[in-house]
Design an enzyme around this catalytic site. Structure first.
Site, PDB file in Angstrom:
ATOM      1  N   ARG A  36       0.724  -1.338  -0.014  1.00  0.00           N
ATOM      2  CA  ARG A  36      -0.045   0.000  -0.084  1.00  0.00           C
ATOM      3  C   ARG A  36       0.797   1.144   0.017  1.00  0.00           C
ATOM      4  O   ARG A  36       0.556   2.274   0.514  1.00  0.00           O
ATOM      5  CB  ARG A  36      -0.792  -0.087   1.008  1.00  0.00           C
ATOM      6  CG  ARG A  36      -1.891  -1.108   1.203  1.00  0.00           C
ATOM      7  CD  ARG A  36      -2.900  -1.243   0.312  1.00  0.00           C
ATOM      8  NE  ARG A  36      -3.997  -0.482   0.509  1.00  0.00           N
ATOM      9  CZ  ARG A  36      -5.126  -0.550   1.345  1.00  0.00           C
ATOM     10  NH1 ARG A  36      -5.358  -1.565   1.523  1.00  0.00           N
ATOM     11  NH2 ARG A  36      -5.980   0.409   1.366  1.00  0.00           N
ATOM     12  N   ARG A  40      -3.272   7.019   0.928  1.00  0.00           N
ATOM     13  CA  ARG A  40      -3.737   8.336   1.808  1.00  0.00           C
ATOM     14  C   ARG A  40      -2.649   9.092   2.433  1.00  0.00           C
ATOM     15  O   ARG A  40      -2.729  10.153   2.824  1.00  0.00           O
ATOM     16  CB  ARG A  40      -4.886   8.110   2.490  1.00  0.00           C
ATOM     17  CG  ARG A  40      -6.389   7.919   1.472  1.00  0.00           C
ATOM     18  CD  ARG A  40      -7.283   7.449   2.118  1.00  0.00           C
ATOM     19  NE  ARG A  40      -6.867   5.907   2.782  1.00  0.00           N
ATOM     20  CZ  ARG A  40      -7.845   5.164   3.423  1.00  0.00           C
ATOM     21  NH1 ARG A  40      -9.102   5.570   3.582  1.00  0.00           N
ATOM     22  NH2 ARG A  40      -7.442   4.095   3.524  1.00  0.00           N
ATOM     23  N   ARG A  49      -6.795  11.878  -5.772  1.00  0.00           N
ATOM     24  CA  ARG A  49      -8.060  11.044  -5.295  1.00  0.00           C
ATOM     25  C   ARG A  49      -9.161  12.054  -5.483  1.00  0.00           C
ATOM     26  O   ARG A  49     -10.281  11.742  -5.806  1.00  0.00           O
ATOM     27  CB  ARG A  49      -7.909  10.913  -3.911  1.00  0.00           C
ATOM     28  CG  ARG A  49      -9.128  10.087  -3.194  1.00  0.00           C
ATOM     29  CD  ARG A  49      -9.300   8.550  -3.793  1.00  0.00           C
ATOM     30  NE  ARG A  49     -10.391   8.050  -3.011  1.00  0.00           N
ATOM     31  CZ  ARG A  49     -11.464   8.419  -3.235  1.00  0.00           C
ATOM     32  NH1 ARG A  49     -12.174   9.061  -4.029  1.00  0.00           N
ATOM     33  NH2 ARG A  49     -12.400   7.545  -2.212  1.00  0.00           N
ATOM     34  N   ASP A  86      -7.007  -2.459  -6.964  1.00  0.00           N
ATOM     35  CA  ASP A  86      -7.641  -2.920  -5.503  1.00  0.00           C
ATOM     36  C   ASP A  86      -8.006  -4.318  -6.025  1.00  0.00           C
ATOM     37  O   ASP A  86      -8.212  -4.919  -7.142  1.00  0.00           O
ATOM     38  CB  ASP A  86      -8.798  -2.260  -5.214  1.00  0.00           C
ATOM     39  CG  ASP A  86      -9.176  -2.534  -3.772  1.00  0.00           C
ATOM     40  OD1 ASP A  86      -8.406  -1.935  -2.987  1.00  0.00           O
ATOM     41  OD2 ASP A  86     -10.070  -3.450  -3.459  1.00  0.00           O
ATOM     42  N   TYR A 162     -14.972 -10.821   1.211  1.00  0.00           N
ATOM     43  CA  TYR A 162     -15.885  -9.699   0.722  1.00  0.00           C
ATOM     44  C   TYR A 162     -17.035  -9.846  -0.070  1.00  0.00           C
ATOM     45  O   TYR A 162     -18.154  -9.171  -0.048  1.00  0.00           O
ATOM     46  CB  TYR A 162     -14.950  -8.660  -0.078  1.00  0.00           C
ATOM     47  CG  TYR A 162     -13.900  -7.988   0.814  1.00  0.00           C
ATOM     48  CD1 TYR A 162     -13.995  -7.003   1.657  1.00  0.00           C
ATOM     49  CD2 TYR A 162     -12.534  -8.549   0.973  1.00  0.00           C
ATOM     50  CE1 TYR A 162     -12.964  -6.481   2.579  1.00  0.00           C
ATOM     51  CE2 TYR A 162     -11.642  -8.045   1.826  1.00  0.00           C
ATOM     52  CZ  TYR A 162     -11.810  -7.184   2.479  1.00  0.00           C
ATOM     53  OH  TYR A 162     -10.786  -6.590   3.390  1.00  0.00           O
TER      54      TYR A 162
HETATM   55  O1  CP3 Z   1      -0.183   0.868  -3.072  1.00  0.00           O
HETATM   56  C1  CP3 Z   1      -0.449  -0.467  -3.436  1.00  0.00           C
HETATM   57  O2  CP3 Z   1      -0.307  -1.225  -2.427  1.00  0.00           O
HETATM   58  C2  CP3 Z   1      -1.260  -0.409  -4.542  1.00  0.00           C
HETATM   59  C3  CP3 Z   1      -2.827  -0.658  -4.420  1.00  0.00           C
HETATM   60  C4  CP3 Z   1      -3.608  -1.387  -3.332  1.00  0.00           C
HETATM   61  C5  CP3 Z   1      -4.737  -0.854  -3.145  1.00  0.00           C
HETATM   62  N1  CP3 Z   1      -5.307  -2.067  -2.371  1.00  0.00           N
HETATM   63  C6  CP3 Z   1      -5.334   0.366  -3.177  1.00  0.00           C
HETATM   64  C7  CP3 Z   1      -6.286   0.981  -2.270  1.00  0.00           C
HETATM   65  C8  CP3 Z   1      -3.487  -2.782  -3.121  1.00  0.00           C
HETATM   66  C9  CP3 Z   1      -2.375  -3.823  -3.465  1.00  0.00           C
HETATM   67  C10 CP3 Z   1      -4.775  -3.193  -2.370  1.00  0.00           C
HETATM   68  C11 CP3 Z   1      -5.009  -4.458  -1.873  1.00  0.00           C
HETATM   69  C12 CP3 Z   1      -5.989  -4.603  -0.834  1.00  0.00           C
HETATM   70  N2  CP3 Z   1      -7.310  -4.316  -1.017  1.00  0.00           N
HETATM   71  C13 CP3 Z   1      -6.179  -5.403  -0.046  1.00  0.00           C
HETATM   72  C14 CP3 Z   1      -5.197  -6.518   0.239  1.00  0.00           C
HETATM   73  C15 CP3 Z   1      -4.100  -5.648   1.159  1.00  0.00           C
HETATM   74  C16 CP3 Z   1      -4.569  -5.602   2.482  1.00  0.00           C
HETATM   75  O3  CP3 Z   1      -4.274  -4.385   3.013  1.00  0.00           O
HETATM   76  O4  CP3 Z   1      -5.137  -6.652   3.281  1.00  0.00           O
HETATM   77  C17 CP3 Z   1      -7.427  -5.675   0.607  1.00  0.00           C
HETATM   78  C18 CP3 Z   1      -8.208  -6.534   1.647  1.00  0.00           C
HETATM   79  C19 CP3 Z   1      -8.273  -4.640   0.009  1.00  0.00           C
HETATM   80  C20 CP3 Z   1      -9.612  -4.238  -0.079  1.00  0.00           C
HETATM   81  C21 CP3 Z   1      -9.854  -2.855   0.323  1.00  0.00           C
HETATM   82  N3  CP3 Z   1      -9.557  -1.864  -0.360  1.00  0.00           N
HETATM   83  C22 CP3 Z   1     -10.247  -2.311   1.575  1.00  0.00           C
HETATM   84  C23 CP3 Z   1     -10.717  -3.142   2.983  1.00  0.00           C
HETATM   85  C24 CP3 Z   1     -10.251  -0.899   1.493  1.00  0.00           C
HETATM   86  C25 CP3 Z   1     -10.569   0.229   2.722  1.00  0.00           C
HETATM   87  C26 CP3 Z   1      -9.629   0.241   3.632  1.00  0.00           C
HETATM   88  C27 CP3 Z   1      -8.511   1.481   3.390  1.00  0.00           C
HETATM   89  O5  CP3 Z   1      -7.603   1.250   3.389  1.00  0.00           O
HETATM   90  O6  CP3 Z   1      -9.326   2.315   2.850  1.00  0.00           O
HETATM   91  C28 CP3 Z   1      -9.707  -0.740   0.307  1.00  0.00           C
HETATM   92  C29 CP3 Z   1      -9.618   0.680  -0.411  1.00  0.00           C
HETATM   93  C30 CP3 Z   1      -8.237   1.291  -1.056  1.00  0.00           C
HETATM   94  N4  CP3 Z   1      -7.510   0.288  -1.807  1.00  0.00           N
HETATM   95  C31 CP3 Z   1      -7.595   2.268  -0.655  1.00  0.00           C
HETATM   96  C32 CP3 Z   1      -6.297   2.270  -1.547  1.00  0.00           C
HETATM   97  C33 CP3 Z   1      -5.295   3.384  -1.811  1.00  0.00           C
HETATM   98  C34 CP3 Z   1      -8.010   3.633  -0.073  1.00  0.00           C
HETATM   99  C35 CP3 Z   1      -9.391   4.199  -0.844  1.00  0.00           C
HETATM  100  C36 CP3 Z   1      -9.410   5.695  -1.046  1.00  0.00           C
HETATM  101  O7  CP3 Z   1      -8.330   6.256  -1.379  1.00  0.00           O
HETATM  102  O8  CP3 Z   1     -10.528   6.131  -0.588  1.00  0.00           O
END
Ligand code: CP3
Length: 356
Positions: A36, A40, A49, A86, A162
């Site tokens: 990640r 943010r 964003r 994602d 999910y």
């Molecule tokens: O930089 C990176 O790693 C690449 C992008 C990436 C994102 N999500 C972007 C993202 C990757 C590799 C993921 C993987 C992901 N997504 C996982 C597996 C890794 C982990 O953290 O366990 C999971 C379970 C998800 C599902 C997901 N997506 C959730 C639970 C959430 C909400 C929680 C949060 O952090 O906001 C997201 C949203 C998300 N995915 C964001 C980003 C940058 C934030 C959304 C935003 O900007 O509003």
């Protein structure tokens, strides 16, 4: 074998730090990237964003997704860039409703019974995910020569959780009720995800991803028998398919929370590296896992929030215990939004000054 795909030749004598570690080479200074790493905690990400209509719009618009991927590379010069997308684009591309609500994380129209699986179809998978492949193609042209491009997907169980819960969960009650009470329905969903995720990862590789990582963020919620059936087995099938169809492309598996079964993953899942979560003991990883497989991890993301001496000590311990074998420095889970970017810079300076 002279018809071998280009990727085999590219990884046989890899010059990039990340690829050398994944090929089993121990290095003076390990490669480093962070799960990640785009997101943010970066002001430039928050600005980007705000321009997008929503989070999925960011993922499906190559101009935005390329920029989000490159931001942490420009700022920090990580050894690897991970595609900005994602794990939930796969259920979305299979036809499930997926949306992201500000402050609530992901929401999906939950599958309630096995009959609901009929609403899902692989027919439009590549069509829906075409913008992601375009992002990968552009990144493979635009990244600095020394930076490795990582593609990714969620593991079948983590994505299924999910799809069944309709979002994030604390107890995984819906997923467990399917697995324990409706195992045939659960198996059909997992089988569909093994196929769709395999198609998706292979298309990312063909678009230019040099490595793929499979995120099983919720592997750690199962009794052993079920972890083997719903996490290890589908992951092994997925890795096996990539190894047959795109030999030479390294695969990283992150079975978060697998505990003692990390050893079974090292022996049986077929990956080139294992992502260690924060709780995996370093001495055990060094003695039991590292002789068999490259390891990646496992700094506690909260140390990166706190910084200072606590962070320095955490980084030093990991380097001294894991830096002697094939190793990729990373976190034990994703970076959190509260992380001050300066702490990331301090961590990198410490890793770059280290000579094992
Ligand atoms: O930089 C990176 O790693 C690449 C992008 C990436 C994102 N999500 C972007 C993202 C990757 C590799 C993921 C993987 C992901 N997504 C996982 C597996 C890794 C982990 O953290 O366990 C999971 C379970 C998800 C599902 C997901 N997506 C959730 C639970 C959430 C909400 C929680 C949060 O952090 O906001 C997201 C949203 C998300 N995915 C964001 C980003 C940058 C934030 C959304 C935003 O900007 O509003």
């Amino acid at each position: 074998m002279n018809q071998a795909p280009k990727t085999v030749a590219a990884t046989r004598h890899p010059t990039k730090k990340m690829l050398r570690a994944l090929a089993g080479e121990r290095q003076q200074r390990p490669p480093v990237w962070l799960m990640r790493q785009a997101g943010r905690y970066l002001p430039e990400y928050r600005e980007l964003r705000a321009k997008a209509k929503g989070f999925l719009d960011l993922c499906y618009t190559p101009d935005f997704a390329v920029e989000a991927t490159l931001q942490p590379i420009r700022r920090f010069g990580f050894d690897a860039a991970i595609l900005f997308s994602d794990i939930l684009v796969v259920p979305h591309a299979l036809g499930q409703k997926v949306w992201f609500e500000e402050g609530h994380g992901p929401r999906l129209e939950a599958l309630e019974q096995p009959g609901d699986l009929a609403r899902l179809s692989k027919n439009r998978l590549h069509g829906a995910l075409a913008p992601v492949y375009e992002t990968v193609r552009r990144l493979s042209r635009e990244l600095p020569a020394e930076t490795t491009l990582i593609g990714f997907a969620g593991a079948p169980w983590t994505v299924a959780s999910y799809m069944l819960e309709g979002g994030s969960s604390k107890d995984f009650a819906a997923g467990k009720r399917w697995a324990y009470g409706l195992p045939e329905g659960m198996q059909s969903l997992i089988d569909l995800l093994v196929e769709a995720t395999g198609d998706y990862l292979i298309a990312q590789i063909d678009a230019g991803a040099e490595v793929v990582q499979i995120f099983d963020s919720w592997a750690g919620v199962w009794p052993e028998r079920h972890l083997r059936r719903w996490c290890l087995e589908p992951t092994r099938a997925l890795v096996g398919r990539i190894k047959v169809e795109r030999p030479g492309v390294p695969v990283i598996v992150f079975p978060r929370g697998a505990g003692l079964l990390y050893q079974t993953y090292a022996e049986a899942c077929g990956a080139d590296a294992l992502g260690l979560d924060t709780t995996v003991p370093l001495g055990w990883a060094q003695q039991v896992l590292q002789p068999r497989i490259c390891v990646q991890g496992n700094l506690d993301p909260q140390l990166l929030v706190v910084g200072g001496q606590a962070l320095r000590q955490g980084v030093a311990e990991i380097l001294s215990l894991l830096g002697g074998g094939p190793f990729v420095f990373n976190l034990g889970h994703g970076i959190v939004p509260e992380t001050p970017p300066e702490h990331v810079a301090e961590m990198l300076a410490q890793i770059r000054a280290w000579h094992g």
